[in-house]
Design an enzyme around this catalytic site. Structure first.
Site, PDB file in Angstrom:
ATOM      1  N   ARG A 263       1.012  -1.540  -0.248  1.00  0.00           N
ATOM      2  CA  ARG A 263       0.169   0.248  -0.103  1.00  0.00           C
ATOM      3  C   ARG A 263       0.881   1.171   0.368  1.00  0.00           C
ATOM      4  O   ARG A 263       0.712   2.404  -0.609  1.00  0.00           O
ATOM      5  CB  ARG A 263      -1.024  -0.168   1.180  1.00  0.00           C
TER       6      ARG A 263
ATOM      7  N   ASP B  43     -16.179   9.646   7.523  1.00  0.00           N
ATOM      8  CA  ASP B  43     -15.107   8.479   7.618  1.00  0.00           C
ATOM      9  C   ASP B  43     -13.259   9.410   7.313  1.00  0.00           C
ATOM     10  O   ASP B  43     -13.635  11.030   7.294  1.00  0.00           O
ATOM     11  CB  ASP B  43     -15.068   8.545   6.130  1.00  0.00           C
TER      12      ASP B  43
HETATM   13  C1  LIG Z   1     -14.580  -1.464   5.081  1.00  0.00           C
HETATM   14  S1  LIG Z   1     -14.632   0.249   4.970  1.00  0.00           S
HETATM   15  C2  LIG Z   1     -17.055  -0.032   5.345  1.00  0.00           C
HETATM   16  C3  LIG Z   1     -17.912   0.842   4.771  1.00  0.00           C
HETATM   17  C4  LIG Z   1     -18.810   0.878   4.823  1.00  0.00           C
HETATM   18  N1  LIG Z   1     -19.235   0.964   6.381  1.00  0.00           N
HETATM   19  C5  LIG Z   1     -19.863  -0.261   4.147  1.00  0.00           C
HETATM   20  O1  LIG Z   1     -19.622  -1.282   5.444  1.00  0.00           O
HETATM   21  O2  LIG Z   1     -19.215  -0.915   3.375  1.00  0.00           O
HETATM   22  C6  LIG Z   1     -14.176   0.031   6.343  1.00  0.00           C
HETATM   23  C7  LIG Z   1     -14.184   2.199   5.825  1.00  0.00           C
HETATM   24  O3  LIG Z   1     -13.515   2.912   7.482  1.00  0.00           O
HETATM   25  C8  LIG Z   1     -12.949   3.986   7.751  1.00  0.00           C
HETATM   26  N2  LIG Z   1     -12.034   3.579   8.993  1.00  0.00           N
HETATM   27  C9  LIG Z   1     -11.235   3.229   9.126  1.00  0.00           C
HETATM   28  N3  LIG Z   1     -10.494   3.261  10.408  1.00  0.00           N
HETATM   29  C10 LIG Z   1     -11.481   4.810  10.830  1.00  0.00           C
HETATM   30  C11 LIG Z   1     -11.398   5.638  11.541  1.00  0.00           C
HETATM   31  N4  LIG Z   1     -10.556   5.252  13.423  1.00  0.00           N
HETATM   32  N5  LIG Z   1     -12.885   6.532  12.221  1.00  0.00           N
HETATM   33  C12 LIG Z   1     -13.341   5.982  11.311  1.00  0.00           C
HETATM   34  N6  LIG Z   1     -13.374   5.594  10.209  1.00  0.00           N
HETATM   35  C13 LIG Z   1     -12.583   4.613  10.113  1.00  0.00           C
HETATM   36  C14 LIG Z   1     -11.727   3.251   6.608  1.00  0.00           C
HETATM   37  O4  LIG Z   1     -11.378   4.380   5.899  1.00  0.00           O
HETATM   38  C15 LIG Z   1     -13.199   2.513   5.752  1.00  0.00           C
HETATM   39  O5  LIG Z   1     -13.503   3.896   4.487  1.00  0.00           O
END
Ligand SMILES: C[S@@+](CC[C@H](N)C(=O)[O-])C[C@H]1O[C@@H](n2cnc3c(N)ncnc32)[C@H](O)[C@@H]1O
Length: 272
Positions: free
Chosen positions: A40, A138
């Site tokens: 990445r 996000d």
């Molecule tokens: C796998 S995606 C899930 C997207 C959507 N909720 C779904 O289920 O399809 C996980 C998301 O969580 C966000 N994320 C991870 N750590 C985070 C944090 N500390 N605060 C806010 N968002 C976070 C990532 O940037 C990513 O966009």
């Protein structure tokens, strides 16, 4: 053949990035993720002119902007429209259809590129008598920009019917052939902003529903438990917390009742 030479990358470099991700984002990269971190970040490390990760790690320690770039590169943004469709069916049947429902505040926490909050908006639009406010946040500032643009490739909307596609998206022409864009009236239903769940966030008004799906899988149990408490605090009595398919509140909270598959309802008096 033009192959890129592998950059010098040691376990100690991985440890620096692992600790930084945990400290800033609560993301728990276990030791098996060492190669994932390389794949990445290698492009970014090269772009900055470094030929090894050790120099990149020194840069991280003195440049907070670079920490944000690094976090954006490391997040996993996999998502799709109407992922786990039963959650949207529940929203329609059990929440929006209530005869006394006139307004609804919903938070998509960890909304990635927008497919989740737009799926919420499409669902709510079927209930025009309910005034809906959708907040979508996000950690990743790049992905929030993409989400608010609402532009997707045709392959991203493959799972939708022709009628759904026509009702919710405009098709690109000419240079934009192969792209679709969420129709403005739906885009305007969603308010996007960058928010790190690890930080000291606060919302002024409580929510009826919080979607936090496939986000807590990256966190350790202590952070999860703290987050669940804060979500509980930010839900109205009787409000719903919707988690991802592999997430549960088991051992984390007893302040909710199970209302459906990975759907949890806050216990307490429902306001009239
Ligand atoms: C796998 S995606 C899930 C997207 C959507 N909720 C779904 O289920 O399809 C996980 C998301 O969580 C966000 N994320 C991870 N750590 C985070 C944090 N500390 N605060 C806010 N968002 C976070 C990532 O940037 C990513 O966009």
């Amino acid at each position: 053949m033009n192959t890129l030479e592998r950059l010098n990358y040691k376990t100690k470099d991985f440890k620096v990035i692992q600790a930084m991700m945990y400290r800033h984002a609560g993301i728990n990269l276990h030791d098996g993720k060492q190669e994932l971190v390389y794949s990445r970040l290698a492009k970014r490390v090269r772009m900055l002119g470094f030929n090894n990760f050790s120099d990149y790690c020194s840069r991280l320690s003195e440049d907070s902007e670079e920490v944000l770039h690094c976090i954006n590169s490391m997040t996993t943004n996999v998502t799709s429209f109407f992922r786990e469709r039963h959650h949207f069916e529940f929203l329609a049947k059990n929440i929006l259809s209530k005869p006394d429902k006139r307004s609804l505040r919903i938070w998509s926490a960890g909304c990635s590129s927008g497919e989740e909050p737009y799926s919420i908006a499409f669902t709510c639009a079927g209930f025009p008598h309910v005034s809906t406010e959708i907040v979508a946040t996000d950690l990743d500032s790049d992905i929030i920009r993409k989400a608010s643009n609402g532009v997707y490739q045709m392959k991203d909307v493959n799972g939708l019917s022709d009628l759904e596609l026509k009702s919710w998206f405009l098709r690109g022409r000419g240079k934009r052939e192969g792209l679709v864009r969420v129709i403005d009236s739906f885009r305007q239903m969603v308010k996007y902003s960058q928010l790190n769940l690890k930080e000291n966030w606060q919302h002024d008004e409580p929510f009826d529903v919080i979607f936090c799906r496939n986000v807590m899988i990256y966190f350790d149990s202590e952070f999860r438990s703290r987050l669940i408490d804060r979500f509980h605090h930010h839900l109205k009595p009787g409000g719903h917390l919707i988690l991802g398919h592999s997430e549960s509140l088991f051992g984390l909270s007893q302040k909710f009742r199970v209302a459906g598959k990975t759907i949890h309802q806050k216990l307490g008096e429902v306001a009239a």
